[in-house]
Design a protein around this motif. Structure first.
Motif, short mmCIF file in Angstrom:
data_model
loop_
_atom_site.label_atom_id
_atom_site.label_comp_id
_atom_site.label_asym_id
_atom_site.label_seq_id
_atom_site.Cartn_x
_atom_site.Cartn_y
_atom_site.Cartn_z
N THR A 1 0.82 -1.21 0.00
CA THR A 1 0.00 0.00 0.00
C THR A 1 0.86 1.28 0.00
OG1 THR A 1 -1.69 -1.18 1.23
CG2 THR A 1 -1.86 1.23 1.22
N VAL A 2 0.59 2.15 -0.95
CA VAL A 2 1.22 3.48 -0.98
C VAL A 2 0.12 4.52 -1.13
CG1 VAL A 2 3.35 2.59 -2.04
CG2 VAL A 2 1.56 3.54 -3.49
N ASN A 3 0.49 5.77 -0.96
CA ASN A 3 -0.48 6.85 -1.07
C ASN A 3 -0.29 7.57 -2.41
OD1 ASN A 3 -1.79 9.45 -0.70
ND2 ASN A 3 -2.00 8.83 1.44
N VAL A 4 -1.34 7.59 -3.22
CA VAL A 4 -1.27 8.30 -4.50
C VAL A 4 -2.30 9.43 -4.48
CG1 VAL A 4 -1.55 8.13 -7.01
CG2 VAL A 4 -0.48 6.26 -5.76
N ASP A 5 -1.82 10.65 -4.54
CA ASP A 5 -2.70 11.83 -4.50
C ASP A 5 -3.70 11.78 -3.34
OD1 ASP A 5 -1.43 13.04 -6.58
OD2 ASP A 5 -3.00 12.71 -8.07
N GLY A 6 -3.25 11.34 -2.17
CA GLY A 6 -4.10 11.38 -0.99
C GLY A 6 -4.85 10.09 -0.70
N ASP A 7 -4.87 9.16 -1.65
CA ASP A 7 -5.60 7.91 -1.44
C ASP A 7 -4.64 6.75 -1.24
OD1 ASP A 7 -8.09 9.09 -1.82
OD2 ASP A 7 -7.99 8.81 -4.00
N ALA A 8 -4.94 5.90 -0.25
CA ALA A 8 -4.16 4.68 -0.07
C ALA A 8 -4.57 3.70 -1.16
CB ALA A 8 -4.43 4.09 1.30
N VAL A 9 -3.60 3.21 -1.92
CA VAL A 9 -3.90 2.25 -2.99
C VAL A 9 -2.87 1.13 -2.97
CG1 VAL A 9 -4.95 3.98 -4.50
CG2 VAL A 9 -2.53 3.48 -4.75
N ARG A 10 -3.23 0.02 -3.61
CA ARG A 10 -2.30 -1.10 -3.73
C ARG A 10 -1.36 -0.82 -4.90
NH1 ARG A 10 -4.52 -3.80 0.18
NH2 ARG A 10 -6.34 -5.16 0.01
N SER A 11 -0.04 -0.77 -4.63
CA SER A 11 0.86 -0.40 -5.72
C SER A 11 1.15 -1.57 -6.65
CB SER A 11 2.16 0.19 -5.18
OG SER A 11 2.83 -0.73 -4.36
N CYS A 12 0.72 -2.79 -6.27
CA CYS A 12 0.91 -3.92 -7.19
C CYS A 12 -0.20 -3.97 -8.22
CB CYS A 12 0.97 -5.25 -6.44
SG CYS A 12 -0.60 -5.74 -5.71
N LEU A 13 -1.27 -3.17 -8.01
CA LEU A 13 -2.41 -3.19 -8.93
C LEU A 13 -2.51 -1.92 -9.76
CD1 LEU A 13 -5.27 -4.90 -6.87
CD2 LEU A 13 -3.50 -5.92 -8.28
N MET A 14 -1.40 -1.17 -9.79
CA MET A 14 -1.38 0.05 -10.58
C MET A 14 -0.11 -0.02 -11.40
SD MET A 14 -2.08 3.65 -8.72
CE MET A 14 -2.32 4.97 -9.88
N PHE A 15 -0.16 0.41 -12.63
CA PHE A 15 1.08 0.44 -13.41
C PHE A 15 1.80 1.76 -13.16
CE2 PHE A 15 -1.55 -2.59 -15.88
CZ PHE A 15 -0.71 -3.68 -15.71
N ALA A 16 3.13 1.69 -13.16
CA ALA A 16 3.93 2.89 -12.89
C ALA A 16 3.57 4.01 -13.87
CB ALA A 16 5.41 2.55 -12.99
N ILE A 17 3.28 3.61 -15.11
CA ILE A 17 2.96 4.58 -16.16
C ILE A 17 1.72 5.42 -15.78
CG2 ILE A 17 1.41 3.16 -17.59
CD1 ILE A 17 3.29 3.90 -19.96
N GLN A 18 0.89 4.87 -14.87
CA GLN A 18 -0.33 5.58 -14.48
C GLN A 18 -0.11 6.66 -13.43
OE1 GLN A 18 -2.65 1.83 -13.51
NE2 GLN A 18 -4.13 2.81 -14.87
N VAL A 19 1.07 6.69 -12.82
CA VAL A 19 1.29 7.72 -11.78
C VAL A 19 2.02 8.94 -12.35
CG1 VAL A 19 1.23 6.14 -9.82
CG2 VAL A 19 3.43 6.70 -10.86
N ASP A 20 2.12 9.01 -13.67
CA ASP A 20 2.75 10.17 -14.31
C ASP A 20 2.04 11.44 -13.84
OD1 ASP A 20 4.31 11.68 -15.96
OD2 ASP A 20 3.15 11.29 -17.78
N GLY A 21 2.80 12.37 -13.28
CA GLY A 21 2.25 13.65 -12.84
C GLY A 21 1.59 13.59 -11.47
N LYS A 22 1.68 12.46 -10.78
CA LYS A 22 0.99 12.34 -9.49
C LYS A 22 1.96 12.45 -8.31
CE LYS A 22 -2.90 9.63 -11.19
NZ LYS A 22 -3.80 10.75 -11.44
N ASN A 23 1.36 12.60 -7.14
CA ASN A 23 2.10 12.68 -5.89
C ASN A 23 2.07 11.32 -5.20
OD1 ASN A 23 3.35 14.96 -4.66
ND2 ASN A 23 1.42 16.06 -4.98
N VAL A 24 3.22 10.70 -5.03
CA VAL A 24 3.24 9.39 -4.40
C VAL A 24 3.96 9.49 -3.06
CG1 VAL A 24 4.01 6.99 -4.63
CG2 VAL A 24 3.24 8.23 -6.65
N THR A 25 3.33 8.99 -1.99
CA THR A 25 3.99 8.95 -0.69
C THR A 25 4.16 7.50 -0.28
OG1 THR A 25 2.87 11.00 -0.13
CG2 THR A 25 3.94 9.82 1.68
N THR A 26 5.39 7.14 0.07
CA THR A 26 5.66 5.79 0.55
C THR A 26 6.09 5.90 2.02
OG1 THR A 26 7.98 5.89 -0.08
CG2 THR A 26 6.44 5.08 -1.74
#
Lengths: 292, 174
Positions: free
Chosen positions: B64-89
């Motif tokens: 689980t990581v935080n993408v733009d304020g939401d906790a999400v599963r990082s194994c179910l998102m492709f890296a290409i989808q976080v282009d331009g986003k804020n990621v907190t680990t």
């Protein structure tokens, strides 16, 4: 546990999506990815093309159009769960979403993704069935509307052609004085339901004037219990009636798998339907659901 | 035949893309293949190994990581989808003066971890949850971490840590 190679597209409009999927035969649409990505990681699927819908802004959002709700297929489950519009007009949706996965998956998962993946136990399919949702799919030839009852074709297979995309879900909230309840039985919090049930009952002059009961987890798609609905109609709600309804629900044609037998699913269907009817009555009377 | 398949496979992956994101407040730019999921990208490409990978199919919650304020599963998102986003680990959770975040502090105090494998996912999940629910009940906390599996602690110390962290965060007005 890595996905196969694929070509990736992230279009901004529905027409670009339609053009991409009609050009590429072996393409998959990526919505929230909470079912598709595990299937890719396991290599159950290995599409050549992935069309990501996360930038198609037209597909997001909930709108109220007269007496119905128009929900974009990319609307996140977490948005539906917390939407004041949903909570006020069709709270059954938000109740059911409490059972869908966890915060982390609801933050990505979408209503359209859930309906198109069509897991037999998917809560959103059960709710869509209870509300007689109408689904708009868009393809090269334009839009067509499919009733939720015609949506499931087979196991994990909706009535959607490979060059079509589900764009909109239309729900008509119940207007009259009614009660609702959603319950499911699963071994752990957030797991797929073994059996899930959605109940809507409208009560006019102390008599049930309209009922809608849908089961999930018993068959490839959600199952409407029309015979139970007929039994309830015109009767005054009570313990005896709900018990009878539960016995009738138990007769549902339920599937079996390695974990749970047909009989087990039938017994759950009966017990949960009876419990959900009591829950819906409690909700109608303004009490909190005592049977959750 | 095999050679042909091989060439076809290679051709498929030819659409690598350059992406930019903010990881824990720092601008990062990298080239990614579309099939690389966010967790692998963080760990292998960026060397941010604080995010752990358990099941890689969205069940265990360790990634689980935080993408733009939401906790999400990082194994179910492709890296290409976080282009331009804020990621907190987990690496970005502690305060800038290197003192622990109240959630981390409470985990330490209550022995909320043993092997520590699930901890990054637990902390990120709770951080997002407590931001939206400053006065949680124990039941709500158990529900919030229901998507994170811990094989060591039996969850009791984690729940105790989360309860205390909630109180401390509220007192700090954070």
């Amino acid at each position: 546990m890595k996905s196969c190679n694929f070509s990736y597209y992230d279009p901004n409009t529905v027409s670009e999506v339609v053009s991409l999927i009609s050009r590429h035969e072996n393409a998959k649409l990526l919505a929230g990815g909470q079912s598709l990505v595990p299937m890719l990681n396991f290599r159950i699927l290995s599409p050549e093309h992935i069309v990501d819908l996360n930038k198609v802004s037209d597909l997001f959002g909930i709108k109220e159009n007269g007496n119905h709700l128009s929900i974009g297929s990319m609307t996140r489950q977490s948005e539906l769960l917390n939407s004041p519009l949903i909570i006020q007009s069709s709270p059954l949706i938000s109740k059911a979403l409490g059972y869908v996965g966890h915060d982390q998956t609801r933050n990505r998962g979408t209503i359209g993704g859930s309906l198109c993946h069509l897991d037999p136990a998917a809560e959103l399919c059960v709710v869509a069935s209870a509300y007689n949702a109408e689904l708009t799919v868009t393809g090269k030839k334009g839009d067509r509307v499919i009733a939720m009852s015609d949506w499931p074709v087979d196991f994990l297979t909706p009535a959607l052609d490979h060059d079509e995309i589900l764009t909109n879900i239309r729900i008509t909230p119940w207007q009259g004085s009614h009660g609702f309840c959603f319950i499911e039985f699963a071994r752990r919090e957030g797991d797929f339901a073994i059996v899930a049930v959605a109940v809507l009952i409208e009560i006019t002059d102390h008599v049930i004037s309209k009922a809608s009961i849908a089961l999930g987890g018993v068959s490839a798609g959600p199952v409407r219990l029309h015979d139970v609905e007929t039994l309830l109609k015109g009767q005054s709600p009570g313990q005896e009636l709900f018990k009878e309804a539960g016995l009738l629900a138990k007769k549902v044609d339920a599937m079996s798998d390695v974990n749970y037998s047909t009989n087990y699913r039938k017994r759950l269907s009966g017990a949960l339907t009876e419990r959900a009817l009591h829950g819906a009555m409690a909700r109608f009377k303004g009490e909190e659901e005592g049977h959750e | 035949m095999e050679l042909w398949l091989d060439l076809k496979e290679r051709k498929r992956g030819m659409n690598s893309r350059e992406i930019s994101l903010k990881l824990n407040g720092c601008e990062v730019t990298a080239t990614v293949e579309p099939r690389i999921h966010l967790a692998d990208f963080l760990r292998h490409t960026l060397g941010a190994t604080g995010t752990h990978l358990g099941c890689e199919h969205g069940v265990c919650g360790a990634c689980t990581v935080n993408v733009d304020g939401d906790a999400v599963r990082s194994c179910l998102m492709f890296a290409i989808q976080v282009d331009g986003k804020n990621v907190t680990t987990i690496e970005g959770i502690a305060n800038s003066d290197k003192t622990l975040h109240p959630i981390q502090e409470a985990f330490r105090k209550h022995h909320g971890l043993q092997c520590g494998f699930c901890t990054p996912g637990m902390v990120i999940t709770l951080e997002a949850f407590l931001k939206n629910h400053p006065n949680p009940t124990e039941f709500e906390i158990r529900k919030a971490i229901s998507g994170n599996i811990c094989r060591c602690t039996g969850y009791q110390p984690i729940v105790a840590a989360a309860m205390e962290a909630a109180t401390n965060l509220k007192n700090q007005g954070q």
